[in-house]
Design a protein around this motif. Sequence first.
Motif: not given
Length: 347
Positions: A128, A132, A135-139, A225, A275
Amino acid sequence: MSRRALTLLLAGFLVLAFGVAGAFRPVPYVVLSPGPTENTLGEVEKKPVISISGRQTYPTSGALSLVTVAYQGGPAAQIDLLTALRGWIDPDVAVVPQETIFAPDRDPKEVEEENTVEMTNSQDSATAAALNELKIPYSMVVTVVSTEKGKPADGKLLKGDELTTIDGKDAKDVDVVSSTVKAHKPGEEVVFGVLRGGQKIEVPLRPIAGPKGQPQVGVLMQTKYKFPFDVDINVGDVGGPSAGLMFSLGILDKLTPGQLTGGKKIAGTGTIEPTGEVGPIGGIQQKMIGAKKAGATVFLTPADNCGEAVQAAPEGLRLVRADTLHAAVQALDALRTGAGAVPACPS
């Protein structure tokens, strides 16, 4: 032989016998020593440490090595006094009270299970953090790993359940779930929203008081994730969260053109948050010794470990302070190119 001489001989024999017997008596200490060092850009047992599929990857060079601490002892296999004494005189190892590694009120099997979960969480957090940084999105979702027998969650929350809400709030991470439970008094109802087998259900539980009086329901959770491509990390029999920073750097190096190390052998340690914040770890002295033995010349060090690291760093190992993943990447760029400042641990 005179009676006096015989008495002295017998007394000496008894002292020796008791001394030998005492040397092999178990003692409540644990010996910490340098453990295996694994290159996150390399292989373990002929399998890549980091495998990425579904996304373009790039060649790497050098090493971004995670370091570990091996321990001997514990409640299930206590060391003897002789082993502890050998450890106390060996500068490469540390001998610490057993309770600093194994809490007196904790089952060793439970601790081992939590270490495994921490390693899995560390790998996910590392992925994650790398995404970040790019800047690659994930859930992400919170899932149930296990429940404690006899506790309120036993038989009501099941392994693999996805926790969607807690008292009607979004259960976005493990900390939110834990803090919500702790905000209740023992006996007060807390409602878990659960996704099980594709069906949404509500599971009401009444926490009980734990050993320190804090409310608990007896559930072990982890954040899972959902990434847009597969990242598989293989490190064999290694537990705990302290390899997070090095996993993140290995993933970044594979996902970006160029070579982050510049061909150098880099080692390091530190927990990682999604983060990107780097957290402190234990056993820094043994980890630095392991890094040096593996041929590393640079050691990425969490800021909170800098003080003790400076006091014990092996000769020839350069300490680089790593506050965040982004800062670690910038430091490696500066080392590789010779341009820019490299943050050092203060002396």
